[in-house]
Design a protein around this motif. Sequence first.
Motif, PDB file in Angstrom:
ATOM      1  N   GLU A 148     -19.558 -26.680 -24.575  1.00 44.15           N
ATOM      2  CA  GLU A 148     -19.198 -25.266 -24.632  1.00 44.15           C
ATOM      3  C   GLU A 148     -17.752 -25.039 -25.057  1.00 44.15           C
ATOM      4  N   THR A 149     -16.837 -25.888 -24.584  1.00 48.05           N
ATOM      5  CA  THR A 149     -15.417 -25.683 -24.910  1.00 48.05           C
ATOM      6  C   THR A 149     -15.154 -25.861 -26.405  1.00 48.05           C
ATOM      7  N   PRO A 150     -15.567 -26.989 -27.015  1.00 51.38           N
ATOM      8  CA  PRO A 150     -15.352 -27.089 -28.467  1.00 51.38           C
ATOM      9  C   PRO A 150     -16.112 -26.035 -29.252  1.00 51.38           C
ATOM     10  N   PHE A 176     -10.118 -27.582 -31.220  1.00 51.37           N
ATOM     11  CA  PHE A 176     -11.534 -27.921 -31.313  1.00 51.37           C
ATOM     12  C   PHE A 176     -11.732 -29.428 -31.393  1.00 51.37           C
ATOM     13  N   MET A 177     -10.988 -30.091 -32.279  1.00 54.79           N
ATOM     14  CA  MET A 177     -11.155 -31.528 -32.443  1.00 54.79           C
ATOM     15  C   MET A 177     -10.785 -32.281 -31.171  1.00 54.79           C
ATOM     16  N   PHE A 181     -13.654 -34.598 -29.000  1.00 51.01           N
ATOM     17  CA  PHE A 181     -13.592 -36.007 -28.620  1.00 51.01           C
ATOM     18  C   PHE A 181     -13.489 -36.173 -27.101  1.00 51.01           C
ATOM     19  N   ASP A 182     -12.838 -35.224 -26.429  1.00 54.92           N
ATOM     20  CA  ASP A 182     -12.823 -35.249 -24.968  1.00 54.92           C
ATOM     21  C   ASP A 182     -14.246 -35.187 -24.413  1.00 54.92           C
ATOM     22  N   ASP A 183     -15.049 -34.249 -24.937  1.00 52.66           N
ATOM     23  CA  ASP A 183     -16.410 -34.086 -24.435  1.00 52.66           C
ATOM     24  C   ASP A 183     -17.302 -35.263 -24.807  1.00 52.66           C
ATOM     25  N   VAL A 230      -6.081 -37.425 -39.189  1.00 53.89           N
ATOM     26  CA  VAL A 230      -6.633 -36.072 -39.114  1.00 53.89           C
ATOM     27  C   VAL A 230      -5.818 -35.220 -38.144  1.00 53.89           C
ATOM     28  N   PHE A 231      -5.484 -35.785 -36.977  1.00 56.61           N
ATOM     29  CA  PHE A 231      -4.744 -34.997 -35.995  1.00 56.61           C
ATOM     30  C   PHE A 231      -3.319 -34.692 -36.458  1.00 56.61           C
TER      31      PHE A 231
END
Length: 271
Positions: A148-150, A176-177, A181-183, A230-231
């Motif tokens: 849900e968060t991303p 978002f990114m 990756f956290d999720d 990317v980050f």
Amino acid sequence: MRTMPFTRPTLIAAVELLEGHSQGRFNQMVLRLGLEDDIPSSTGLSVTKKCDLLGRIVVQRPAAVLETTEGSMTLAEAIVREAVQLAHSEPTLPIQTAFARGLARDGYVLSWDDYGRNPTLRAALPDELNLPVTDDEVHQLLKTFRFETPLGHLGQAIEAHTRGDWAAANSQLRTFMESLFDDIARNVRPAEAAQLPTSENRRALLAEIGFLAVDRNEWTQDGKNYINGVFKMLHTEGSHPGLSDEDHSTFRLHLVLITARTFLRRLQFGR
């Protein structure tokens, strides 16, 4: 705020769609647009005739800037957004079909939530990269895993990009990114991920367990890898010299969608 107005056919179709308003709703819209001195509120004038006045105003000064609850935007964009609210997910009126086709030519699409409600205006993505399909797949995979968060951050990024707020779009894409990756880490190794203090640590965990591939340079110990690259590119300290804000923000959006799809597919199907 977008500086380029919508094309005349799209604006005319939008105004025609607004004939679906009642007298009261139409008068409220006129107030929101700041056109009360141009269009009378009298019920003695039909909504159709008021739309005729509105159409003439908007084609004459489409780039006039308004202050709305969604921020600064042109009169053209404000009219289009008002018309979007009257669109149906299963259109029955030919005028909505004309409106949707005009939006498509101008580079926009209409979308609805899973229940066919809450219509929104979104920037269309390049057909040659098949980005509309990628966008849909990313959204569906995020919903499948209940990320849900991303999902929320991606929605805000696309909305900001649609209204031309490049700084907000860029910021939401990076967030978002990170949350994606956290999720993913919490999904595959919940106990270990919960003990890690930072997003960087959780991405390192994904590399340790083989989800991020070292042999493909997705992750390396020296930091010179695809994910870190990317980050770094997504960092929000302004756009690079020589590129417009819109060009660079759109590039970021495309790259993020393709990257997100790759790793969400991996989570769903494996390698």
